[in-house]
Each structure stands twice: as C-alpha cells, then as structure tokens.
Design a protein around this motif. Structure first.
Motif, PDB file in Angstrom:
ATOM      1  N   SER A 176       0.844  -1.195   0.000  1.00 28.92           N
ATOM      2  CA  SER A 176       0.000   0.000   0.000  1.00 28.92           C
ATOM      3  C   SER A 176       0.881   1.248   0.000  1.00 28.92           C
ATOM      4  O   SER A 176       0.448   2.322  -0.418  1.00 28.92           O
ATOM      5  N   TYR A 177       2.143   1.080   0.428  1.00 30.46           N
ATOM      6  CA  TYR A 177       3.105   2.177   0.437  1.00 30.46           C
ATOM      7  C   TYR A 177       4.504   1.581   0.373  1.00 30.46           C
ATOM      8  O   TYR A 177       4.792   0.584   1.057  1.00 30.46           O
ATOM      9  N   TRP A 178       5.394   2.146  -0.453  1.00 33.18           N
ATOM     10  CA  TRP A 178       6.784   1.705  -0.553  1.00 33.18           C
ATOM     11  C   TRP A 178       7.630   2.915  -0.888  1.00 33.18           C
ATOM     12  O   TRP A 178       7.431   3.564  -1.913  1.00 33.18           O
TER      13      TRP A 178
ATOM     14  N   HIS B 205       2.697  -9.891   7.457  1.00 31.05           N
ATOM     15  CA  HIS B 205       4.006  -9.285   7.692  1.00 31.05           C
ATOM     16  C   HIS B 205       4.769 -10.080   8.742  1.00 31.05           C
ATOM     17  O   HIS B 205       5.938 -10.429   8.554  1.00 31.05           O
ATOM     18  N   THR B 206       4.100 -10.386   9.839  1.00 33.45           N
ATOM     19  CA  THR B 206       4.732 -11.128  10.919  1.00 33.45           C
ATOM     20  C   THR B 206       5.110 -12.538  10.482  1.00 33.45           C
ATOM     21  O   THR B 206       6.195 -13.021  10.810  1.00 33.45           O
ATOM     22  N   LEU B 207       4.206 -13.190   9.735  1.00 29.17           N
ATOM     23  CA  LEU B 207       4.433 -14.587   9.357  1.00 29.17           C
ATOM     24  C   LEU B 207       5.484 -14.759   8.271  1.00 29.17           C
ATOM     25  O   LEU B 207       6.262 -15.706   8.318  1.00 29.17           O
ATOM     26  N   PHE B 208       5.506 -13.878   7.256  1.00 28.84           N
ATOM     27  CA  PHE B 208       6.469 -14.118   6.180  1.00 28.84           C
ATOM     28  C   PHE B 208       6.974 -12.891   5.417  1.00 28.84           C
ATOM     29  O   PHE B 208       8.063 -12.935   4.861  1.00 28.84           O
ATOM     30  N   ILE B 209       6.273 -11.795   5.364  1.00 24.70           N
ATOM     31  CA  ILE B 209       6.713 -10.681   4.516  1.00 24.70           C
ATOM     32  C   ILE B 209       8.004 -10.054   5.027  1.00 24.70           C
ATOM     33  O   ILE B 209       8.942  -9.826   4.252  1.00 24.70           O
TER      34      ILE B 209
ATOM     35  N   LYS C 248      17.558  -0.760   6.553  1.00 29.95           N
ATOM     36  CA  LYS C 248      16.589  -0.359   7.567  1.00 29.95           C
ATOM     37  C   LYS C 248      15.220  -0.498   6.937  1.00 29.95           C
ATOM     38  O   LYS C 248      14.933   0.112   5.915  1.00 29.95           O
ATOM     39  N   THR C 249      14.393  -1.338   7.532  1.00 31.81           N
ATOM     40  CA  THR C 249      13.022  -1.457   7.035  1.00 31.81           C
ATOM     41  C   THR C 249      12.073  -1.032   8.141  1.00 31.81           C
ATOM     42  O   THR C 249      12.329  -1.262   9.325  1.00 31.81           O
ATOM     43  N   GLU C 250      10.999  -0.406   7.743  1.00 26.89           N
ATOM     44  CA  GLU C 250      10.018   0.041   8.719  1.00 26.89           C
ATOM     45  C   GLU C 250       8.623  -0.111   8.133  1.00 26.89           C
ATOM     46  O   GLU C 250       8.323   0.423   7.066  1.00 26.89           O
ATOM     47  N   LEU C 251       7.789  -0.896   8.811  1.00 26.92           N
ATOM     48  CA  LEU C 251       6.401  -1.030   8.439  1.00 26.92           C
ATOM     49  C   LEU C 251       5.678   0.203   8.963  1.00 26.92           C
ATOM     50  O   LEU C 251       5.772   0.534  10.132  1.00 26.92           O
ATOM     51  N   VAL C 252       5.008   0.910   8.058  1.00 31.04           N
ATOM     52  CA  VAL C 252       4.286   2.135   8.470  1.00 31.04           C
ATOM     53  C   VAL C 252       2.787   1.930   8.389  1.00 31.04           C
ATOM     54  O   VAL C 252       2.298   1.056   7.750  1.00 31.04           O
TER      55      VAL C 252
ATOM     56  N   GLY D  36       4.110  -0.027   3.686  1.00 32.23           N
ATOM     57  CA  GLY D  36       2.842  -0.364   4.309  1.00 32.23           C
ATOM     58  C   GLY D  36       2.219  -1.514   3.541  1.00 32.23           C
ATOM     59  O   GLY D  36       2.508  -1.706   2.358  1.00 32.23           O
ATOM     60  N   LEU D  37       1.387  -2.255   4.219  1.00 34.23           N
ATOM     61  CA  LEU D  37       0.748  -3.415   3.596  1.00 34.23           C
ATOM     62  C   LEU D  37      -0.752  -3.211   3.488  1.00 34.23           C
ATOM     63  O   LEU D  37      -1.360  -2.603   4.375  1.00 34.23           O
ATOM     64  N   PRO D  38      -1.345  -3.739   2.427  1.00 34.62           N
ATOM     65  CA  PRO D  38      -2.797  -3.660   2.300  1.00 34.62           C
ATOM     66  C   PRO D  38      -3.468  -4.672   3.238  1.00 34.62           C
ATOM     67  O   PRO D  38      -2.804  -5.469   3.877  1.00 34.62           O
ATOM     68  N   MET D  39      -4.742  -4.644   3.304  1.00 34.60           N
ATOM     69  CA  MET D  39      -5.588  -5.614   4.018  1.00 34.60           C
ATOM     70  C   MET D  39      -5.530  -5.509   5.540  1.00 34.60           C
ATOM     71  O   MET D  39      -5.744  -6.491   6.241  1.00 34.60           O
ATOM     72  N   GLY D  40      -5.213  -4.324   6.062  1.00 28.97           N
ATOM     73  CA  GLY D  40      -5.319  -4.084   7.498  1.00 28.97           C
ATOM     74  C   GLY D  40      -4.670  -5.130   8.373  1.00 28.97           C
ATOM     75  O   GLY D  40      -3.494  -5.436   8.251  1.00 28.97           O
ATOM     76  N   MET D  41      -5.467  -5.725   9.252  1.00 28.65           N
ATOM     77  CA  MET D  41      -4.967  -6.703  10.211  1.00 28.65           C
ATOM     78  C   MET D  41      -4.380  -7.927   9.508  1.00 28.65           C
ATOM     79  O   MET D  41      -3.363  -8.462   9.929  1.00 28.65           O
ATOM     80  N   PHE D  42      -4.992  -8.356   8.404  1.00 34.21           N
ATOM     81  CA  PHE D  42      -4.473  -9.518   7.669  1.00 34.21           C
ATOM     82  C   PHE D  42      -3.087  -9.212   7.096  1.00 34.21           C
ATOM     83  O   PHE D  42      -2.218 -10.078   7.082  1.00 34.21           O
ATOM     84  N   GLY D  43      -2.902  -7.974   6.641  1.00 33.29           N
ATOM     85  CA  GLY D  43      -1.593  -7.566   6.150  1.00 33.29           C
ATOM     86  C   GLY D  43      -0.545  -7.600   7.244  1.00 33.29           C
ATOM     87  O   GLY D  43       0.588  -8.029   7.032  1.00 33.29           O
ATOM     88  N   ARG D  44      -0.924  -7.163   8.448  1.00 28.34           N
ATOM     89  CA  ARG D  44       0.021  -7.177   9.571  1.00 28.34           C
ATOM     90  C   ARG D  44       0.362  -8.611   9.995  1.00 28.34           C
ATOM     91  O   ARG D  44       1.495  -8.910  10.338  1.00 28.34           O
TER      92      ARG D  44
END
Length: 159
Positions: free
Chosen positions: A81-83, A116-120, A155-159, A105-113
């Motif tokens: 959703s953002y890069w 992110h935790t599981l594999f992204i 440096k990576t940061e999920l926003v 940033g990742l799309p799909m709200g909670m599913f995206g997060r």
C-alpha cells in the motif's frame, strides 16, 4: 562497504537493468520498461515480480535523484500500500558505504500485519541478504563486504 569509489558503485545501482541480477530468481523479476532506462528524477519504471506464484505488476517513480549520492524509488502501483526506498551512497576512506532505508505499508489491514509477521518481513530480509551476496560477488576483488543486513545497513520500517 565496497572498496570502490562512489562513481563505480552508483553507476551499477543506477541502472535498473541490474535489478534482475540483484533480485532472487524465485521472484521472477522482469522489467517491462524498454531499455536502456535513464534514471533521473521523475523517471517511471514498470516491472513484474511473482508473489506466491502470481505475477504482480509494480510501477515505481524515481522521486529524488542526486548523482553519486542518493536516489529514491516510490511505488505508484504494486503489492504494497506504500513503498518508499532510499538508496544512499557515502564516500568513506577506501570506498563507499551503501545504505538502503525502506518504509512500507501493507494492504488488508490486520491480515496484512499478520502476513508481515508470518512471512513478509522475513522475505524482505532474505531479498536484501541475497542482494548483499550478489554485491559481494560483483565487487569481490576489492570488496570488504560482510553478508549481514546490519553490515549492509538495511533499515526497514512497516508504516
């Protein structure tokens, strides 16, 4: 750290065609924009990557460009959703320090997060670890390059 002057290191990184060399083969990276691609502020680059076997189109804009020292690619269309990826090259005694800073940033709200935790996050780390190994190989004669994300200053940061 690469034991080469910024002009050599920046020249390699400022050619989008080299992204295919730096990207793991399993991502099926293909540039759609005709070559040669001139990197400059305002340049748009289209390519595809495979995510879970599906081809995804990715379009980036070079939003900042300072020859030899820095450029920024901003995703206009793609899997995030953002890069916002800043590439910085700092001249140090004996060579060049390469730094990548990525805000995404990742799309799909909670599913995206959850994804992110599981594999992204891990996948991004693997992509840049792979990139570090390729850079070491390419610049191997004089490189004093350590294959860790910390040494490569990612440096990576999920926003």
């Amino acid at each position: 750290f690469i034991s080469k002057p910024p002009i050599e290191v920046f020249d390699f990184f400022s050619k989008p065609e080299n992204l295919k060399i730096l990207t793991p083969q399993n991502l099926g990276f293909q540039i759609l924009t005709p070559s040669p691609i001139k990197i400059k502020e305002g340049a748009i680059i289209d390519y595809t990557i495979k995510i879970m076997g599906l081809s995804v189109r990715w379009t980036t804009l070079i939003s900042a460009y300072s020859p030899l020292w820095k450029f920024v690619d901003l995703q206009l269309k793609g899997p995030y959703s953002y890069w916002y990826h800043t590439h910085t090259f700092t001249e140090l005694p004996g060579g060049t320090l390469i730094e990548d800073e990525i805000h995404y940033g990742l799309p799909m709200g909670m599913f995206g997060r959850i994804a992110h935790t599981l594999f992204i996050k891990r996948q991004l780390e693997q992509i840049f670890f792979h990139r570090a190994q390729i850079i070491e190989t390419i610049f191997s004669e004089q490189a004093k390059y350590v294959n860790t994300l910390i040494q490569h200053n990612i440096k990576t940061e999920l926003v």
